[in-house]
Design an enzyme around this catalytic site. Structure first.
Site, PDB file in Angstrom:
ATOM      1  N   GLN A  18       0.639  -1.165  -0.115  1.00 38.98           N
ATOM      2  CA  GLN A  18       0.096  -0.084   0.066  1.00 38.98           C
ATOM      3  C   GLN A  18       0.679   1.360   0.096  1.00 38.98           C
ATOM      4  O   GLN A  18       0.919   2.080  -0.774  1.00 38.98           O
ATOM      5  CB  GLN A  18      -0.808   0.144   1.060  1.00 38.98           C
ATOM      6  CG  GLN A  18      -2.039  -1.255   1.204  1.00 38.98           C
ATOM      7  CD  GLN A  18      -2.903  -1.360   2.672  1.00 38.98           C
ATOM      8  OE1 GLN A  18      -2.586  -0.555   3.548  1.00 38.98           O
ATOM      9  NE2 GLN A  18      -3.837  -1.982   2.548  1.00 38.98           N
ATOM     10  N   GLU A  73       6.394   8.056   6.799  1.00 33.67           N
ATOM     11  CA  GLU A  73       6.014   6.871   7.597  1.00 33.67           C
ATOM     12  C   GLU A  73       6.796   6.770   8.722  1.00 33.67           C
ATOM     13  O   GLU A  73       7.832   7.265   8.813  1.00 33.67           O
ATOM     14  CB  GLU A  73       6.128   5.798   6.688  1.00 33.67           C
ATOM     15  CG  GLU A  73       5.065   5.765   5.320  1.00 33.67           C
ATOM     16  CD  GLU A  73       5.049   4.456   4.765  1.00 33.67           C
ATOM     17  OE1 GLU A  73       5.848   3.456   5.102  1.00 33.67           O
ATOM     18  OE2 GLU A  73       4.227   4.273   3.654  1.00 33.67           O
ATOM     19  N   HIS A 130       1.575  -6.704  12.282  1.00 33.49           N
ATOM     20  CA  HIS A 130       0.793  -5.433  12.355  1.00 33.49           C
ATOM     21  C   HIS A 130      -0.199  -5.614  13.059  1.00 33.49           C
ATOM     22  O   HIS A 130      -1.007  -6.500  13.186  1.00 33.49           O
ATOM     23  CB  HIS A 130       0.417  -5.065  10.794  1.00 33.49           C
ATOM     24  CG  HIS A 130      -0.264  -3.642  10.662  1.00 33.49           C
ATOM     25  ND1 HIS A 130      -1.421  -3.372  11.224  1.00 33.49           N
ATOM     26  CD2 HIS A 130       0.273  -2.766   9.961  1.00 33.49           C
ATOM     27  CE1 HIS A 130      -1.303  -1.979  10.922  1.00 33.49           C
ATOM     28  NE2 HIS A 130      -0.447  -1.608   9.972  1.00 33.49           N
ATOM     29  N   ARG A 174       4.175   0.197  17.224  1.00 36.50           N
ATOM     30  CA  ARG A 174       3.374  -1.084  16.505  1.00 36.50           C
ATOM     31  C   ARG A 174       3.538  -2.289  17.506  1.00 36.50           C
ATOM     32  O   ARG A 174       2.578  -3.109  17.853  1.00 36.50           O
ATOM     33  CB  ARG A 174       3.774  -1.354  15.349  1.00 36.50           C
ATOM     34  CG  ARG A 174       3.147  -1.023  14.043  1.00 36.50           C
ATOM     35  CD  ARG A 174       3.684  -1.498  12.766  1.00 36.50           C
ATOM     36  NE  ARG A 174       3.270  -0.773  11.908  1.00 36.50           N
ATOM     37  CZ  ARG A 174       3.409  -0.932  10.396  1.00 36.50           C
ATOM     38  NH1 ARG A 174       4.062  -2.065  10.040  1.00 36.50           N
ATOM     39  NH2 ARG A 174       2.946  -0.184   9.411  1.00 36.50           N
ATOM     40  N   HIS A 192       2.771 -10.113   9.123  1.00 35.13           N
ATOM     41  CA  HIS A 192       3.066  -9.034   8.127  1.00 35.13           C
ATOM     42  C   HIS A 192       4.275  -9.286   7.181  1.00 35.13           C
ATOM     43  O   HIS A 192       4.191  -8.971   5.748  1.00 35.13           O
ATOM     44  CB  HIS A 192       2.850  -7.748   8.666  1.00 35.13           C
ATOM     45  CG  HIS A 192       2.612  -6.692   7.727  1.00 35.13           C
ATOM     46  ND1 HIS A 192       1.705  -6.574   6.606  1.00 35.13           N
ATOM     47  CD2 HIS A 192       3.239  -5.458   7.464  1.00 35.13           C
ATOM     48  CE1 HIS A 192       1.631  -5.428   6.109  1.00 35.13           C
ATOM     49  NE2 HIS A 192       2.840  -4.689   6.345  1.00 35.13           N
ATOM     50  N   ARG A 241      11.893  -4.741  10.206  1.00 33.54           N
ATOM     51  CA  ARG A 241      12.095  -3.659   8.890  1.00 33.54           C
ATOM     52  C   ARG A 241      11.344  -2.488   9.191  1.00 33.54           C
ATOM     53  O   ARG A 241      10.422  -2.353   9.630  1.00 33.54           O
ATOM     54  CB  ARG A 241      11.420  -4.744   7.781  1.00 33.54           C
ATOM     55  CG  ARG A 241      10.881  -4.045   6.827  1.00 33.54           C
ATOM     56  CD  ARG A 241       9.755  -4.541   5.988  1.00 33.54           C
ATOM     57  NE  ARG A 241       8.603  -4.281   6.528  1.00 33.54           N
ATOM     58  CZ  ARG A 241       7.400  -3.877   5.861  1.00 33.54           C
ATOM     59  NH1 ARG A 241       7.327  -3.397   4.483  1.00 33.54           N
ATOM     60  NH2 ARG A 241       6.288  -3.723   6.471  1.00 33.54           N
TER      61      ARG A 241
HETATM   62  C1  LIG Z   1      -0.950  -5.633   2.915  1.00 33.85           C
HETATM   63  C2  LIG Z   1       0.586  -5.253   2.341  1.00 33.85           C
HETATM   64  C3  LIG Z   1       1.016  -4.223   2.338  1.00 33.85           C
HETATM   65  C4  LIG Z   1       2.560  -3.821   2.217  1.00 33.85           C
HETATM   66  N1  LIG Z   1       2.870  -2.536   1.944  1.00 33.85           N
HETATM   67  C5  LIG Z   1       4.161  -2.413   1.702  1.00 33.85           C
HETATM   68  C6  LIG Z   1       4.786  -0.980   1.424  1.00 33.85           C
HETATM   69  O1  LIG Z   1       3.962   0.072   1.441  1.00 33.85           O
HETATM   70  N2  LIG Z   1       6.021  -0.864   1.234  1.00 33.85           N
HETATM   71  C7  LIG Z   1       6.823  -1.878   1.098  1.00 33.85           C
HETATM   72  O2  LIG Z   1       8.023  -1.696   0.975  1.00 33.85           O
HETATM   73  N3  LIG Z   1       6.334  -3.315   1.392  1.00 33.85           N
HETATM   74  C8  LIG Z   1       5.248  -3.271   1.682  1.00 33.85           C
HETATM   75  N4  LIG Z   1       4.600  -4.868   1.985  1.00 33.85           N
HETATM   76  C9  LIG Z   1       5.666  -5.925   1.846  1.00 33.85           C
HETATM   77  C10 LIG Z   1       5.785  -6.064   0.320  1.00 33.85           C
HETATM   78  O3  LIG Z   1       4.707  -6.152  -0.238  1.00 33.85           O
HETATM   79  C11 LIG Z   1       6.669  -7.352   0.359  1.00 33.85           C
HETATM   80  O4  LIG Z   1       7.812  -7.706   1.124  1.00 33.85           O
HETATM   81  C12 LIG Z   1       7.367  -7.426  -1.136  1.00 33.85           C
HETATM   82  O5  LIG Z   1       6.231  -7.126  -2.145  1.00 33.85           O
HETATM   83  C13 LIG Z   1       7.709  -9.113  -1.460  1.00 33.85           C
HETATM   84  O6  LIG Z   1       8.157  -8.976  -2.973  1.00 33.85           O
HETATM   85  P1  LIG Z   1       8.892 -10.247  -3.631  1.00 33.85           P
HETATM   86  O7  LIG Z   1       9.090 -10.102  -5.034  1.00 33.85           O
HETATM   87  O8  LIG Z   1      10.053 -10.646  -2.494  1.00 33.85           O
HETATM   88  O9  LIG Z   1       7.814 -11.403  -2.975  1.00 33.85           O
HETATM   89  P2  LIG Z   1       6.136 -11.787  -3.554  1.00 33.85           P
HETATM   90  O10 LIG Z   1       5.725 -10.197  -4.011  1.00 33.85           O
HETATM   91  O11 LIG Z   1       5.673 -12.244  -2.373  1.00 33.85           O
HETATM   92  O12 LIG Z   1       6.364 -12.593  -4.839  1.00 33.85           O
HETATM   93  C14 LIG Z   1       6.582 -14.221  -4.513  1.00 33.85           C
HETATM   94  C15 LIG Z   1       6.498 -14.800  -5.890  1.00 33.85           C
HETATM   95  O13 LIG Z   1       6.889 -16.100  -5.726  1.00 33.85           O
HETATM   96  C16 LIG Z   1       5.990 -17.084  -6.318  1.00 33.85           C
HETATM   97  N5  LIG Z   1       5.985 -18.216  -5.618  1.00 33.85           N
HETATM   98  C17 LIG Z   1       5.987 -18.377  -4.160  1.00 33.85           C
HETATM   99  N6  LIG Z   1       6.532 -19.849  -4.023  1.00 33.85           N
HETATM  100  C18 LIG Z   1       6.557 -20.477  -5.315  1.00 33.85           C
HETATM  101  C19 LIG Z   1       6.728 -21.828  -5.547  1.00 33.85           C
HETATM  102  N7  LIG Z   1       7.018 -22.750  -4.866  1.00 33.85           N
HETATM  103  N8  LIG Z   1       6.866 -21.904  -6.940  1.00 33.85           N
HETATM  104  C20 LIG Z   1       6.981 -21.003  -7.930  1.00 33.85           C
HETATM  105  N9  LIG Z   1       6.617 -19.703  -7.632  1.00 33.85           N
HETATM  106  C21 LIG Z   1       6.532 -19.578  -6.185  1.00 33.85           C
HETATM  107  C22 LIG Z   1       4.590 -16.320  -5.998  1.00 33.85           C
HETATM  108  O14 LIG Z   1       3.331 -16.827  -6.714  1.00 33.85           O
HETATM  109  C23 LIG Z   1       4.826 -14.935  -6.106  1.00 33.85           C
HETATM  110  O15 LIG Z   1       4.841 -14.658  -7.418  1.00 33.85           O
HETATM  111  C24 LIG Z   1       3.398  -5.026   1.918  1.00 33.85           C
HETATM  112  C25 LIG Z   1       2.856  -6.224   2.391  1.00 33.85           C
HETATM  113  C26 LIG Z   1       1.436  -6.487   2.543  1.00 33.85           C
HETATM  114  C27 LIG Z   1       0.865  -7.922   2.679  1.00 33.85           C
END
Ligand SMILES: Cc1cc2nc3c(=O)[nH]c(=O)nc-3n(C[C@H](O)[C@H](O)[C@H](O)COP(=O)(O)OP(=O)(O)OC[C@H]3O[C@@H](n4cnc5c(N)ncnc54)[C@H](O)[C@@H]3O)c2cc1C
Length: 546
Positions: free
Chosen positions: A51, A121, A236, A282, A341, A376
């Protein structure tokens, strides 16, 4: 029986959130043969739920040095200073690059050349968070990166579930995956990048989507690859307690506008907990709520936001989320509970994302690069993926072949030889057991290894996890859901083992039987090959200054 894809890819990316897509687009644009395997659709990720925004020192008077200081403070003495420096110095360039890929961040005026709108923030000493669509930043980043990857020659495989990494001759040679038809297929690659995200699904209440099952962490542990800092799950305090998945967040901004937390008797309790009352930090709020939930056997308390007069104008997204589950926040109290979270730890890496297994890299939330330490800083996680995804690709293009002793791997290398995971053939039906066991595990983790932990509660959790793991291993099915369950069991065991070993409270890890922070524990617990090892931080690491 598994079959094998013919050609090895130069780079195989697992996961399609901000970290995986950033890595894939950089690798494909520079001419490598690239495959992206993702277990859902390409745009499915935690990223799209983000978000608030992305933190980066983009304009005066901000600077990477100020961003570094704020990150180190939040990390409660466990950040790797070199990794944080990489994050804050390379971050602004990666945000600008994302804008070139087409991400439209909010600006202070109507024209595209107007300065970026920067928000402030919690934990940031000044406004440095760029956002898109108000509070829809992740969706815009995901949209832009999916389009950028689709415009390359990358081989995108949606609905492919990665089960394990292939370990051959002491290095990673690709992965074993379940394709959309249910067949086991080996996909080979010279370099494999884990970008599989976090593990919020370890707990019964989480803001993370159903896909956040810690698969990458479990794959690493099965292969004997080092994992660190997994006791640090950030909770959270106020997620809407409703069966919708993921749980909608009810932002602190609501309490900033006058919303009040109430217990099951309707009593506003935060004034007795902290001088800042409902606006306490928090972790304090999460503990105050959790204590009452445990003592009174409740699943939620209440957030009373009925005093906010212009709710719809001020909080359109939250209003919509409440309405979707039949609640009117202007007239009804909202059920809330702390929600898992963000996992600060994960697969241990050096400063380029290299893991302890040559040929295997980890980036984004699945990784422990050292940038988050014990807690974090808000909006640093999207930046983490944007910086370390491309950084791993650049190291691969420099012909880097194995990890060095930088970042979190300082003091951890050398390690024992990796293990080649065996994938037994299972061909049967789980008959509804998978869901039941997953729910039992999540409830156990929330009760005994969540916001508040003690030696006794962690012992209880460990016993329950072992019992559930035995059942999960015996299930005669190889369906992805069964693998997710087994992965959750492995992640739960690692978290509980680390949390039991850390007999202090620090950052997001709270032990009510050891409420102080102790210099004795200024280091990381790393798990590999079934053993847990404590790695002290280098003597010149800055002390926590909270
Ligand atoms: C509600 C919410 C609000 C947030 N707000 C913020 C914010 O404002 N700012 C911020 O910096 N962070 C925020 N975060 C945290 C942030 O969104 C995440 O830490 C970040 O997006 C993680 O990115 P990633 O690419 O590491 O993993 P993800 O975006 O989780 O992607 C993981 C990918 O791996 C795939 N995958 C998983 N396991 C397998 C498998 N076994 N085989 C094949 N594919 C697989 C999934 O399908 C997915 O495509 C928020 C999180 C939430 C839940």
């Amino acid at each position: 029986m598994s079959t094998s894809d013919q050609r090895p890819f130069d780079v195989l990316v697992l996961g399609s959130g901000v970290a995986g897509l950033s890595a894939a687009v950089h690798a494909a644009r520079s001419g490598s043969s690239v495959a992206v395997l993702t277990k859902g659709a390409l745009a499915q990720s935690t990223t799209r739920f983000a978000q608030g925004g992305v933190a980066a020192a983009l304009a005066e008077p901000d600077s990477p040095a100020l961003h570094e200081a704020d990150t180190l403070t939040a990390g409660a003495g466990l950040c790797d200073v070199d990794a944080v420096r990489v994050l804050v110095t390379e971050g602004p360039g990666r945000v600008r690059e994302l804008i070139e890929f087409g991400a439209a961040f909010d600006r202070t005026g109507d024209v595209a050349t107007a300065p970026l709108a920067l928000a402030r923030e919690g934990g940031h000493s000044l406004a440095r968070v760029v956002h898109a669509g108000g509070d829809a930043t992740g969706a815009e980043i995901e949209r832009a990166l999916v389009a950028a990857v689709r415009a390359t020659a990358a081989d995108v495989r949606e609905g492919w579930f990665t089960v394990d990494v292939l370990v051959e001759g002491g290095r990673c040679g690709g992965v074993r995956a379940i394709d959309p038809s249910g067949a086991m297929v080996d996909v080979r690659a010279h370099h494999t990048i884990l970008a599989t995200g976090g593990a919020g699904q370890l707990f019964a209440v989480t803001t993370n989507p159903a896909l956040s099952t810690g698969d990458g962490i479990a794959m690493a542990l099965r292969a004997g690859v080092a994992v660190a800092d997994v006791e640090f799950m950030q909770f959270h305090p106020t997620a809407l307690d409703h069966p919708s998945m993921p749980r909608p967040l009810l932002s602190e901004a609501l309490r900033g506008e006058g919303a009040v937390l109430r217990d099951d008797q309707g009593v506003a309790f935060m004034a007795d907990e902290h001088p800042l009352g409902d606006l306490a930090p928090r972790d304090v709020v999460a503990r105050a709520i959790t204590r009452r939930l445990i003592d009174r056997g409740l699943t939620h308390l209440w957030l009373d936001a009925t005093s906010i007069t212009d709710f719809t104008r001020r909080f359109p997204t939250i209003r919509r989320a409440c309405e979707e589950v039949g609640l009117d926040p202007t007239r009804q109290w909202l059920p809330v509970a702390p929600a898992a979270h963000y996992l600060s730890g994960g697969v241990a890496t050096d400063l380029d994302g290299a893991t302890t297994l040559p040929g295997l890299w980890a980036v984004g939330e699945v990784a422990c690069s050292g940038v988050h330490g014990a807690n974090r800083l808000a909006s640093n996680s999207l930046l983490d993926g944007l910086v370390f995804g491309p950084r791993a690709v650049e190291a691969i293009h420099r012909s880097k072949d194995r990890a060095d002793t930088s970042g979190v791997l300082r003091g951890l290398l050398p390690v024992a030889p990796p293990i080649a995971p065996a994938t037994p053939d299972r061909d049967g039906d789980a008959d509804g057991r998978v869901d039941k066991l997953r729910t039992a595990l999540q409830l156990e983790m929330t009760k005994n290894a969540g916001v508040m932990r003690t030696a006794a509660s962690l012992r209880e959790a460990a016993e329950a996890i072992e019992a559930i793991s035995v059942e999960a291993d015996l299930l005669a099915t190889d369906a992805p859901e069964a693998w997710e369950l087994r992965n959750l069991c492995i992640g739960a065991r690692a978290l509980v083992t680390s949390a039991a070993a850390r007999e202090e409270s620090r950052g997001t890890h709270w032990r009510s039987d050891h409420p102080s922070t102790s210099s004795e524990y200024r280091g990381r617990f790393a798990i590999m090959g079934g053993d847990i090892r404590f790695v002290p931080l280098p003597a010149d690491s800055p002390e926590p200054h909270r």
